[in-house]
Design a protein around this motif. Structure first.
Motif, PDB file in Angstrom:
ATOM      1  N   UNK A 210       0.800  -1.156  -0.035  1.00  0.00           N
ATOM      2  CA  UNK A 210       0.173  -0.117   0.173  1.00  0.00           C
ATOM      3  C   UNK A 210       0.997   1.228  -0.284  1.00  0.00           C
ATOM      4  N   UNK A 211       0.598   2.349  -0.813  1.00  0.00           N
ATOM      5  CA  UNK A 211       1.371   3.444  -0.921  1.00  0.00           C
ATOM      6  C   UNK A 211       0.324   4.551  -1.029  1.00  0.00           C
ATOM      7  N   UNK A 212       0.508   5.713  -0.411  1.00  0.00           N
ATOM      8  CA  UNK A 212      -0.293   6.789  -0.543  1.00  0.00           C
ATOM      9  C   UNK A 212      -0.083   7.379  -1.747  1.00  0.00           C
ATOM     10  N   UNK A 213      -1.146   7.976  -2.443  1.00  0.00           N
ATOM     11  CA  UNK A 213      -1.063   8.753  -3.558  1.00  0.00           C
ATOM     12  C   UNK A 213      -0.964  10.239  -3.113  1.00  0.00           C
ATOM     13  N   UNK A 218      -7.187  14.471  -1.832  1.00  0.00           N
ATOM     14  CA  UNK A 218      -7.635  14.060  -0.487  1.00  0.00           C
ATOM     15  C   UNK A 218      -7.124  12.637  -0.284  1.00  0.00           C
ATOM     16  N   UNK A 219      -7.572  11.871   0.638  1.00  0.00           N
ATOM     17  CA  UNK A 219      -6.915  10.720   1.175  1.00  0.00           C
ATOM     18  C   UNK A 219      -7.312   9.756   0.019  1.00  0.00           C
ATOM     19  N   UNK A 220      -6.084   9.162  -0.586  1.00  0.00           N
ATOM     20  CA  UNK A 220      -6.049   8.179  -1.394  1.00  0.00           C
ATOM     21  C   UNK A 220      -5.067   7.140  -1.612  1.00  0.00           C
ATOM     22  N   UNK A 221      -5.141   5.813  -1.523  1.00  0.00           N
ATOM     23  CA  UNK A 221      -4.114   4.978  -1.385  1.00  0.00           C
ATOM     24  C   UNK A 221      -4.097   3.991  -2.624  1.00  0.00           C
ATOM     25  N   UNK A 222      -2.952   3.622  -3.216  1.00  0.00           N
ATOM     26  CA  UNK A 222      -2.722   2.559  -4.199  1.00  0.00           C
ATOM     27  C   UNK A 222      -2.592   1.159  -3.696  1.00  0.00           C
ATOM     28  N   UNK A 223      -3.163   0.057  -4.058  1.00  0.00           N
ATOM     29  CA  UNK A 223      -2.765  -1.303  -3.880  1.00  0.00           C
ATOM     30  C   UNK A 223      -2.069  -1.720  -5.157  1.00  0.00           C
TER      31      UNK A 223
END
Length: 315
Positions: A210-213, A218-223
């Motif tokens: 998991x890495x934050x975008x 706003x809040x967004x993460x990448x799988x």
């Protein structure tokens, strides 16, 4: 009288033996014309499960069909009254394909539900994970990571179910070149999801990061899944199959851009393809069975209106 045969068999299709609970085989009992006064069709039937014997009688009434089931050893009777309108709906030639389309839509709905659950986790931090007073911060919260893993697995499982449902129904629904072509396009664009589903089927847990975008407002993460981590199925490897997959990983993962699989990208792509496949299938079935489907709804309309009236509370 020809309709009475179909109606009577439909009435008997869900009737089970009072002794052992076994349901008669399709087309059983064999009904024939009756010489009895006031009885239209009759049959002697012996349960194949326990040999209990029954006398079956069918009577064609004005708005319904009455079935009487008499147990030979006790004389006990069961009566079934079924509306002719309901039986016309149940035995209509368009009923099965329409039910199949509803089943396909249901499989798509489950796919969409799991997609939205996954996307929600990429865009929202659950309240329980906002307290980051533990090593690693919010994205390492054990409950959050469990939910993330469940969301991924649930989508991959729903994707497998969807494809199995479609493959089953494809043999029963009318399908032509447009449907087959769309299915090939769907399959071509679903290989990454198929590969990952195969991976979790054999290896149980999918490795992901998991890495934050940092570019998002706003809040967004990448799988992401490292391609090297899923390139082989360790539990299935053999001298004849060094990667463990039935389909070579070069083929399954050829659409991956770079060294990492972007799960959100491929889940969205897979769902779009599944949605398009369902839409094309529905359109083809409705065009092919247009007259039958129109007649079905004409027949079913009184029953639907009756159900609506029954469900409407009196003022």
């Amino acid at each position: 009288m020809s309709n009475l045969y179909a109606f009577a068999y439909e009435c008997l299709s869900d009737v089970d033996c009072s002794e052992c609970g076994q349901t008669p085989e399709r087309g059983r009992p064999k009904l024939s014309f009756s010489d009895k006064n006031g009885v239209d069709l009759e049959s002697n039937y012996t349960c194949s499960g326990c040999s209990t014997q029954y006398q079956i009688e069918a009577v064609d009434k004005e708005e319904s069909v009455e079935i009487t089931i008499i147990r030979a050893d006790t004389g006990n009777e069961r009566k079934i009254h079924s509306s002719k309108v309901g039986l016309q709906v149940d035995t209509h030639t368009a009923r099965e394909p329409l039910d199949d389309l509803a089943h396909l839509r249901s499989a798509l709905g489950m796919l969409e539900f799991n997609k939205e659950s996954f996307i929600h986790l990429t865009e929202h931090t659950p309240e329980y994970a906002k307290d980051d007073d533990f090593p690693g911060g919010t994205l390492q919260h054990p409950v959050l990571r469990h939910h993330m893993l469940s969301a991924i697995h649930n989508y991959l499982t729903a994707a497998y179910t969807f494809e199995q449902v479609f493959r089953t129904l494809r043999g029963r629904l009318p399908t032509g070149e447009s449907v087959e072509s769309q299915f090939q396009e769907y399959h071509q664009n679903s290989r990454v999801i198929i590969g990952l589903r195969t991976y979790i089927q054999h290896e149980q847990i999918i490795p992901y990061s998991i890495t934050p975008d940092l570019d998002a407002d706003g809040y967004k993460i990448h799988f992401q899944v490292d391609l090297d981590d899923v390139w082989t199925l360790d539990s299935q490897m053999s001298p004849d199959n060094p990667h463990g997959y039935d389909t070579p990983p070069e083929e399954l993962y050829q659409d991956v851009d770079g060294d990492n699989i972007d799960l959100e990208q491929h889940i969205n792509q897979h769902f779009r393809q599944a949605l398009r496949l369902v839409e094309v299938t529905e359109s083809y079935v409705h065009d092919t069975l247009e007259e039958e489907i129109e007649d079905f709804y004409d027949v079913a309309e009184p029953l639907m209106l009756s159900d609506m009236e029954a469900a409407t509370p009196e003022e």
